[in-house]
Design a protein around this motif. Structure first.
Motif, short mmCIF file in Angstrom:
data_model
loop_
_atom_site.label_atom_id
_atom_site.label_comp_id
_atom_site.label_asym_id
_atom_site.label_seq_id
_atom_site.Cartn_x
_atom_site.Cartn_y
_atom_site.Cartn_z
N LYS A 18 41.06 39.91 46.01
CA LYS A 18 41.27 41.46 45.52
C LYS A 18 41.34 41.36 44.04
O LYS A 18 40.76 42.33 43.50
CB LYS A 18 42.44 41.96 46.37
N SER A 19 41.83 40.51 43.53
CA SER A 19 42.23 40.23 42.04
C SER A 19 40.49 40.52 41.14
O SER A 19 40.47 40.95 40.25
CB SER A 19 43.09 39.47 41.47
N LEU A 21 38.04 41.60 42.51
CA LEU A 21 37.57 42.99 42.53
C LEU A 21 37.85 43.98 41.16
O LEU A 21 37.12 44.76 40.93
CB LEU A 21 37.77 43.71 43.89
N ARG A 22 38.88 43.51 40.63
CA ARG A 22 39.18 44.44 39.54
C ARG A 22 38.56 43.72 38.02
O ARG A 22 38.97 44.31 37.00
CB ARG A 22 40.77 44.23 39.17
N THR A 23 37.83 42.64 38.09
CA THR A 23 37.32 42.17 36.97
C THR A 23 35.80 42.33 37.05
O THR A 23 35.27 42.89 37.96
CB THR A 23 37.77 40.52 37.08
N GLN A 26 33.15 40.85 40.72
CA GLN A 26 33.30 41.79 41.97
C GLN A 26 32.54 41.22 42.95
O GLN A 26 32.93 41.08 44.11
CB GLN A 26 32.99 43.28 41.67
#
Length: 98
Positions: A18-19, A21-23, A26
């Motif tokens: 999930k982390s 996905l914030r970079t 994705q």
């Protein structure tokens, strides 16, 4: 014990994705999440089948004692209500047939 450690590890990997996905990674995060979700679902299904088989074996025993791994497995399956229900139905069936 190794099975449950591996299952926890898969869950941790899924959370860590999930982390991503914030970079700008994705796509990699989504692909890893999909793979981990498939592994996780497969593991839960195997665990459910194992619990059902163990419950059948306990039903055949003269003095059934619930082993610690069976208790841990049922507690783990509580997070999957449908699979937990299947196992609960097996327990009920074995009690009814006893």
């Amino acid at each position: 014990a190794t099975f449950f450690a591996a299952l926890d590890h898969v869950k941790d990997i899924h959370k860590n994705c999930k982390s991503l996905l914030r970079t700008h990674h994705q796509r990699a995060g989504l692909e890893l999440m999909d793979v981990m979700a498939m592994h996780q679902e497969s593991a839960f299904e195997r665990l459910c089948r194992w619990v059902q088989a163990e419950c059948r074996a306990l039903g055949d025993a003269d003095t059934p004692e619930v082993p610690p791994h069976l208790h841990q497995a049922t507690m783990t399956l509580r997070g999957r209500p449908v699979l937990f229900k299947y196992c609960a139905e097996e327990v009920a069936s074995q009690r009814h047939n006893a």
